[in-house]
Design an enzyme around this catalytic site. Structure first.
Site, PDB file in Angstrom:
ATOM      1  N   GLU A   1      50.314 -63.154  46.539  1.00  0.00           N
ATOM      2  CA  GLU A   1      49.923 -63.704  47.843  1.00  0.00           C
ATOM      3  C   GLU A   1      51.117 -64.356  48.543  1.00  0.00           C
ATOM      4  O   GLU A   1      51.368 -64.109  49.724  1.00  0.00           O
ATOM      5  CB  GLU A   1      48.810 -64.754  47.681  1.00  0.00           C
ATOM      6  CG  GLU A   1      47.482 -64.219  47.143  1.00  0.00           C
ATOM      7  CD  GLU A   1      46.805 -63.236  48.089  1.00  0.00           C
ATOM      8  OE1 GLU A   1      47.221 -63.114  49.249  1.00  0.00           O
ATOM      9  OE2 GLU A   1      45.857 -62.559  47.650  1.00  0.00           O
TER      10      GLU A   1
ATOM     11  N   ASN B   1      53.138 -62.953  51.912  1.00  0.00           N
ATOM     12  CA  ASN B   1      53.206 -63.760  53.133  1.00  0.00           C
ATOM     13  C   ASN B   1      54.628 -63.852  53.678  1.00  0.00           C
ATOM     14  O   ASN B   1      54.838 -63.767  54.893  1.00  0.00           O
ATOM     15  CB  ASN B   1      52.657 -65.169  52.876  1.00  0.00           C
ATOM     16  CG  ASN B   1      51.136 -65.199  52.914  1.00  0.00           C
ATOM     17  OD1 ASN B   1      50.495 -64.199  53.235  1.00  0.00           O
ATOM     18  ND2 ASN B   1      50.557 -66.341  52.581  1.00  0.00           N
TER      19      ASN B   1
ATOM     20  N   ARG C   1      44.282 -58.073  57.794  1.00  0.00           N
ATOM     21  CA  ARG C   1      44.508 -59.178  56.860  1.00  0.00           C
ATOM     22  C   ARG C   1      43.203 -59.952  56.749  1.00  0.00           C
ATOM     23  O   ARG C   1      42.416 -59.999  57.699  1.00  0.00           O
ATOM     24  CB  ARG C   1      45.615 -60.113  57.364  1.00  0.00           C
ATOM     25  CG  ARG C   1      46.980 -59.492  57.461  1.00  0.00           C
ATOM     26  CD  ARG C   1      47.500 -59.027  56.142  1.00  0.00           C
ATOM     27  NE  ARG C   1      47.263 -59.984  55.063  1.00  0.00           N
ATOM     28  CZ  ARG C   1      47.393 -59.706  53.774  1.00  0.00           C
ATOM     29  NH1 ARG C   1      47.718 -58.491  53.398  1.00  0.00           N
ATOM     30  NH2 ARG C   1      47.189 -60.627  52.863  1.00  0.00           N
TER      31      ARG C   1
HETATM   32  N1  LIG Z   1      55.655 -67.286  54.757  1.00  0.00           N
HETATM   33  C1  LIG Z   1      55.005 -67.416  55.935  1.00  0.00           C
HETATM   34  N2  LIG Z   1      55.700 -67.432  57.101  1.00  0.00           N
HETATM   35  C2  LIG Z   1      55.064 -67.541  58.291  1.00  0.00           C
HETATM   36  N3  LIG Z   1      53.727 -67.656  58.431  1.00  0.00           N
HETATM   37  C3  LIG Z   1      52.973 -67.653  57.307  1.00  0.00           C
HETATM   38  C4  LIG Z   1      53.566 -67.534  56.002  1.00  0.00           C
HETATM   39  N4  LIG Z   1      52.582 -67.576  55.088  1.00  0.00           N
HETATM   40  C5  LIG Z   1      51.422 -67.706  55.768  1.00  0.00           C
HETATM   41  N5  LIG Z   1      51.643 -67.758  57.113  1.00  0.00           N
HETATM   42  C6  LIG Z   1      50.621 -67.925  58.173  1.00  0.00           C
HETATM   43  O1  LIG Z   1      49.417 -68.402  57.564  1.00  0.00           O
HETATM   44  C7  LIG Z   1      48.329 -67.520  57.850  1.00  0.00           C
HETATM   45  C8  LIG Z   1      47.348 -67.499  56.675  1.00  0.00           C
HETATM   46  O2  LIG Z   1      47.942 -66.906  55.509  1.00  0.00           O
HETATM   47  P1  LIG Z   1      46.992 -66.282  54.385  1.00  0.00           P
HETATM   48  O3  LIG Z   1      45.990 -67.296  53.992  1.00  0.00           O
HETATM   49  O4  LIG Z   1      47.857 -65.727  53.307  1.00  0.00           O
HETATM   50  O5  LIG Z   1      46.221 -65.107  55.149  1.00  0.00           O
HETATM   51  P2  LIG Z   1      46.752 -63.676  55.660  1.00  0.00           P
HETATM   52  O6  LIG Z   1      48.023 -63.367  54.940  1.00  0.00           O
HETATM   53  O7  LIG Z   1      45.659 -62.734  55.298  1.00  0.00           O
HETATM   54  O8  LIG Z   1      46.949 -63.798  57.136  1.00  0.00           O
HETATM   55  C9  LIG Z   1      48.981 -66.192  58.150  1.00  0.00           C
HETATM   56  O9  LIG Z   1      48.164 -65.377  58.943  1.00  0.00           O
HETATM   57  C10 LIG Z   1      50.264 -66.624  58.858  1.00  0.00           C
HETATM   58  O10 LIG Z   1      50.023 -66.906  60.213  1.00  0.00           O
HETATM   59 MG   LIG Z   2      48.466 -63.742  52.979  1.00  0.00          MG
END
Ligand SMILES: Nc1ncnc2c1ncn2[C@@H]1O[C@H](COP(=O)(O)OP(=O)(O)O)[C@@H](O)[C@H]1O
Ligand SMILES: [Mg+2]
Lengths: 164, 117
Positions: free
Chosen positions: A50, A54, A108
């Site tokens: 995960e 990201n 997503r």
């Molecule tokens: N490493 C990262 N850099 C920038 N934004 C991030 C990062 N990790 C998460 N995010 C932001 O947080 C949101 C939620 O992440 P997550 O719970 O993993 O759901 P998803 O990946 O399905 O969108 C993402 O949609 C993104 O906007």
């Molecule tokens: Mg994610």
């Protein structure tokens, strides 16, 4: 490098989706020296997958960048830090909410942080917009002796049930 | 991945054989949607017996396939999901709309392998 920890390792790789499996398998291999159960190992693999995904799809938005994974371990826990120098997160509390995603168009689910939180014992998210994001996760591993005792007591219980 | 189709029931079973993450879902999505539009099934079952790993990318992929299948008038069910993946399904609440069936009785109906994708 060795300080207060029993062991440490660091990985750096290019932000390609094909490295997601490499990252989670490497961390699982490193964590295996704590003798985790299959379930504990699966939790770690999922959480790493995960966090690394990201960095690749949100942090760098599929452009080229470097993803860093650092692991530290001590007798009964492992700490895993996953970071990128990408886009960053404006509102961390909002990003952590179940089902919140900024990339719904890419199918997503917005469940990444929720999964990291429930599979690991501690989760810390640090982020600065346009600088990057660092996720730190910690998991306690049940020592082998306790696991054996647990198995023994389960075995004893079933023996008792069977009247052996 | 093995596809098994039972014409009289319009039942399509797809045996997914991958570690499902962001990298794999792109390909998986395309292959599965191809089969769904080829058979227009009334029911689709994703058999997870050969899926050893899945993260939240799988949830997004399944919800996407659910929408496609519903739009074409079918239903989607899952079977043979391992304990770890079931935990992910439970956290996400997806089982309320995509149910987990305990036993896939497909072979009893005489389903035929209609291709490996
Ligand atoms: N490493 C990262 N850099 C920038 N934004 C991030 C990062 N990790 C998460 N995010 C932001 O947080 C949101 C939620 O992440 P997550 O719970 O993993 O759901 P998803 O990946 O399905 O969108 C993402 O949609 C993104 O906007
Ligand atoms: Mg994610």
């Amino acid at each position: 490098m060795l300080g207060i920890y029993d062991n440490e390792m660091k990985l750096e790789f290019v932000s390609k989706s094909s490295n997601e499996a490499f990252a989670r398998i490497s961390v699982a291999a490193f964590a295996s020296q704590l003798d985790p159960s299959i379930d504990e190992l699966a939790d770690i693999k999922t959480a790493v997958s995960e966090a690394v995904t990201n960095c690749i799809i949100h942090g760098y938005e599929n452009t080229i960048g470097i993803v860093k994974v650092e692991c530290k371990l001590k007798s009964n826990w492992i700490e895993i830090q996953v970071s990128d120098n990408g886009k960053g997160i404006e509102d961390i509390e909002l990003a952590k909410r179940p089902l919140y995603t900024t990339k719904a168009n890419l199918e997503r689910s917005g469940m990444g942080f929720t999964i990291m939180e429930s599979f690991m014992d501690e989760l810390k998210i640090e982020s600065i917009p346009n600088m990057g994001t660092k996720v730190t996760m910690k998991k306690y591993i049940t020592p082998l002796d306790d696991k054996n005792n647990e198995n023994m007591s389960i075995a004893n219980q079933s023996k008792q049930k069977e009247g052996i | 991945m093995e596809c098994i189709y039972v014409p009289q029931d319009k039942l399509l079973t797809i045996k997914i054989a991958e570690e499902i993450d962001e990298n794999v879902v792109k390909k998986l999505r395309r292959k599965i949607d191809n089969e769904i539009t080829r058979f227009m099934p009334r029911k689709v079952i994703f058999d997870f017996s050969n899926v050893s790993f899945m993260d939240s990318a799988g949830i997004g992929m399944l919800l996407g396939r659910y929408k496609v299948i519903r739009m074409l008038g079918g239903n989607l069910e899952l079977c043979h999901v391992n304990k770890q993946i079931e935990k992910i399904f439970e956290i996400s609440g997806i089982l309320k709309i995509i149910p987990l069936i305990k036993d896939n009785e497909i072979y009893e109906y005489g389903g035929k392998n209609v291709g490996n994708i």
